[in-house]
Design an enzyme around this catalytic site. Structure first.
Site, PDB file in Angstrom:
ATOM      1  N   TYR A  23       7.537  -2.772  10.018  1.00 10.81           N
ATOM      2  CA  TYR A  23       8.160  -1.464   9.774  1.00 10.81           C
ATOM      3  C   TYR A  23       9.613  -1.645  10.183  1.00 10.81           C
ATOM      4  O   TYR A  23      10.117  -1.007  11.076  1.00 10.81           O
ATOM      5  CB  TYR A  23       7.427  -0.455  10.682  1.00 10.81           C
ATOM      6  CG  TYR A  23       7.727   1.000  10.490  1.00 10.81           C
ATOM      7  CD1 TYR A  23       7.586   1.620   9.256  1.00 10.81           C
ATOM      8  CD2 TYR A  23       8.093   1.793  11.580  1.00 10.81           C
ATOM      9  CE1 TYR A  23       7.816   2.975   9.112  1.00 10.81           C
ATOM     10  CE2 TYR A  23       8.321   3.154  11.445  1.00 10.81           C
ATOM     11  CZ  TYR A  23       8.180   3.741  10.203  1.00 10.81           C
ATOM     12  OH  TYR A  23       8.395   5.088  10.069  1.00 10.81           O
TER      13      TYR A  23
ATOM     14  N   HIS B 101      14.602   3.189   6.693  1.00 10.84           N
ATOM     15  CA  HIS B 101      13.298   3.754   6.323  1.00 10.84           C
ATOM     16  C   HIS B 101      12.649   4.451   7.518  1.00 10.84           C
ATOM     17  O   HIS B 101      12.180   5.587   7.413  1.00 10.84           O
ATOM     18  CB  HIS B 101      12.373   2.649   5.800  1.00 10.84           C
ATOM     19  CG  HIS B 101      10.964   3.105   5.578  1.00 10.84           C
ATOM     20  ND1 HIS B 101      10.615   3.998   4.590  1.00 10.84           N
ATOM     21  CD2 HIS B 101       9.813   2.803   6.245  1.00 10.84           C
ATOM     22  CE1 HIS B 101       9.309   4.222   4.639  1.00 10.84           C
ATOM     23  NE2 HIS B 101       8.790   3.517   5.638  1.00 10.84           N
TER      24      HIS B 101
ATOM     25  N   GLU C  68       5.653   1.412  -1.857  1.00 10.49           N
ATOM     26  CA  GLU C  68       6.606   0.990  -0.830  1.00 10.49           C
ATOM     27  C   GLU C  68       7.231  -0.305  -1.307  1.00 10.49           C
ATOM     28  O   GLU C  68       6.533  -1.285  -1.574  1.00 10.49           O
ATOM     29  CB  GLU C  68       5.912   0.808   0.528  1.00 10.49           C
ATOM     30  CG  GLU C  68       5.442   2.139   1.103  1.00 10.49           C
ATOM     31  CD  GLU C  68       4.975   2.066   2.550  1.00 10.49           C
ATOM     32  OE1 GLU C  68       4.446   1.012   2.956  1.00 10.49           O
ATOM     33  OE2 GLU C  68       5.141   3.072   3.265  1.00 10.49           O
TER      34      GLU C  68
ATOM     35  N   ASP D  42       3.416  -2.042  -1.328  1.00 11.17           N
ATOM     36  CA  ASP D  42       2.397  -1.590  -0.381  1.00 11.17           C
ATOM     37  C   ASP D  42       2.053  -0.130  -0.684  1.00 11.17           C
ATOM     38  O   ASP D  42       2.621   0.788  -0.113  1.00 11.17           O
ATOM     39  CB  ASP D  42       2.944  -1.742   1.049  1.00 11.17           C
ATOM     40  CG  ASP D  42       1.841  -1.690   2.079  1.00 11.17           C
ATOM     41  OD1 ASP D  42       0.676  -1.921   1.714  1.00 11.17           O
ATOM     42  OD2 ASP D  42       2.153  -1.427   3.256  1.00 11.17           O
TER      43      ASP D  42
ATOM     44  N   LYS E 260      -3.599   3.210   3.389  1.00 13.51           N
ATOM     45  CA  LYS E 260      -2.887   1.974   3.074  1.00 13.51           C
ATOM     46  C   LYS E 260      -3.797   0.858   2.568  1.00 13.51           C
ATOM     47  O   LYS E 260      -3.301  -0.087   1.958  1.00 13.51           O
ATOM     48  CB  LYS E 260      -2.191   1.451   4.347  1.00 13.51           C
ATOM     49  CG  LYS E 260      -1.159   2.396   4.912  1.00 13.51           C
ATOM     50  CD  LYS E 260       0.154   2.243   4.197  1.00 13.51           C
ATOM     51  CE  LYS E 260       1.227   3.046   4.899  1.00 13.51           C
ATOM     52  NZ  LYS E 260       2.514   2.829   4.275  1.00 13.51           N
TER      53      LYS E 260
END
Ligand code: CA
Length: 421
Positions: A133, A138, A204, A238, A258
């Site tokens: 991440y 983001h 993503e 993703d 996810k």
């Protein structure tokens, strides 16, 4: 310099000027042709059948049949020195000044297969998948939307590359369709949760790296040696179900939002091929702890990224233009952090960057950010607009590097969304 990267090298194979796969790229993949699966390298519009090259005695000092396989795992397991030598040797074999292969038409017919005649396979069998991440923009955007604009980043974020363990089984390659996920959501916080098809389906825009064999449990890959354990990179979509995610993620993080699908581009561009596009990472706010402190700040790569939506029977609309270089944490920092506790890494592990958003609104890497939670619909060609992804939309991601001397690309990852089953 890595020999295969020589910008002056020309191939005797005809390659279109803007091809993703000039002789300076030579990415590895796995393909099926006439019911046979094996490993290859992309060159222009062709796949080089590595098994045929090896059988002809042109690739020496490798285990027999190493490319006569459905995946690259056994080859990648041989380590960086070997994979580098093989790529250098392929560059040499296809160089216009080399005669070993050029005039051997009967062999060339077997070695060069049109990409349009093959089906690309998952290039590696992925053992474990980790999702980071690591884009500050983001993480800031998501923190601003979901929590508090004044404290968008949690206190740990600027001190370590935050990540979680994802699911490897549902990572697929370009061209495979996916079904809209279903699950529990709570659209109205005043009412009980409901079950049904995801209504806020999102992509993503990420990149993933694939590892060589790591070290034993208890050992650590230091930041200075981390890149020796990275084979190469792919474009990584993703998929995310934002409504399911928002309700389920507390306190342990993403789960069913996810793990229904992630999609990768089928060619692995080696870290070696990316060397000419090396660049600096963003300056880090806090001095990293010693195990995260790189020797050089040139730990990132200038890779242009784009995300495209193509509604059914409509033209492509580009919705995002981003760049891998915006990543706050480098791949070396991610891998050093991943193993600092003694966690082992295996050949074929996949580590994704996390959504890569840039500083401007047109460089955000997800619909969540591009439409700002659906408040600002994104305009497409043909009068269409999108807040999130609809059934029968195809999402395409592409990536390329261009330093003015040589352009190399990743091909694409393209995925069509079908209605929930
Ligand atoms: Ca992700």
């Amino acid at each position: 310099m890595i020999e295969a990267n020589n910008p002056n090298r020309k191939s005797f194979v005809d390659i279109e000027p803007n091809s993703d796969f000039p002789i300076q790229n030579l990415p590895f993949g796995a393909f099926s042709h006439k019911d046979n699966s094996r490993c290859g390298v992309a060159l222009g519009k062709y796949v080089i059948d590595l098994n045929e090259l090896q059988k002809a005695g042109l690739l020496e000092n490798l285990p027999e049949g190493i490319f006569n396989k459905e995946t690259l795992n056994d080859f990648v397991a041989l380590g960086k020195e070997t994979t580098r030598n093989v790529r250098n040797r392929i560059a040499e074999l296809f160089d216009v000044i080399n005669q070993e292969l050029q005039k051997n038409n009967t062999l060339l017919v077997r070695v060069l297969i049109l990409q349009s005649e093959v089906t690309m396979l998952m290039p590696v069998k992925i053992g474990d998948y980790t999702d980071f991440y690591s884009s500050r923009e983001h993480a800031t955007n998501v923190g601003t939307m979901f929590r508090d604009p004044n404290n968008a980043l949690f206190p740990n974020w600027l001190h370590l590359p935050v990540g979680y363990h994802g699911r490897a089984s549902s990572i697929i390659t370009s061209g495979q369709e996916i079904y809209r996920p279903k699950g529990q959501q709570r659209p109205n916080p005043e009412e009980p949760p409901v079950y049904g098809p995801c209504r806020l389906l999102d992509f993503e825009l990420e990149m993933g790296f694939i590892t060589h064999q790591g070290k034993d449990m208890g050992d650590t890959i230091s930041i200075d040696e981390a890149e020796d354990y990275i084979f190469g990179m792919v474009v990584f979509n993703d998929w995310s179900a934002r409504d399911i995610q928002k309700w389920e993620y507390i306190p342990l993080g993403p789960f069913l939002a996810k793990n229904f699908a992630s999609c990768i581009s089928p060619w692995i561009v080696t870290l070696d091929a990316l060397e000419p596009y090396r660049c600096e990472s963003p300056e880090q706010v806090h001095e990293p702890l010693p195990y995260l402190k790189p020797k050089s700040n040139k730990a990132s790569f200038d890779i242009n990224l784009e995300a495209i939506i193509k509604p059914e029977n409509k033209t492509e609309s580009r919705v995002s233009l981003s760049n891998f270089k915006y990543m706050y944490w480098s791949m070396a920092q991610q891998l050093a952090h991943h193993t600092v506790n003694g966690c082992n890494v295996n050949v074929g592990d996949m580590m994704a960057s996390g959504t890569i958003s840039g500083p401007t609104k047109d460089s955000y890497g997800s619909m969540l950010e591009l439409s700002w939670q659906g408040k600002n619909p994104v305009l497409l060609n043909d009068g269409e607009e999108r807040k999130f992804i609809k059934d029968y939309d195809t999402v395409i991601m592409r990536a390329h590097c261009d330093n003015g001397e040589v352009r190399i690309g990743f091909g694409e990852v393209s995925t069509k969304v079908l209605p929930a089953k």
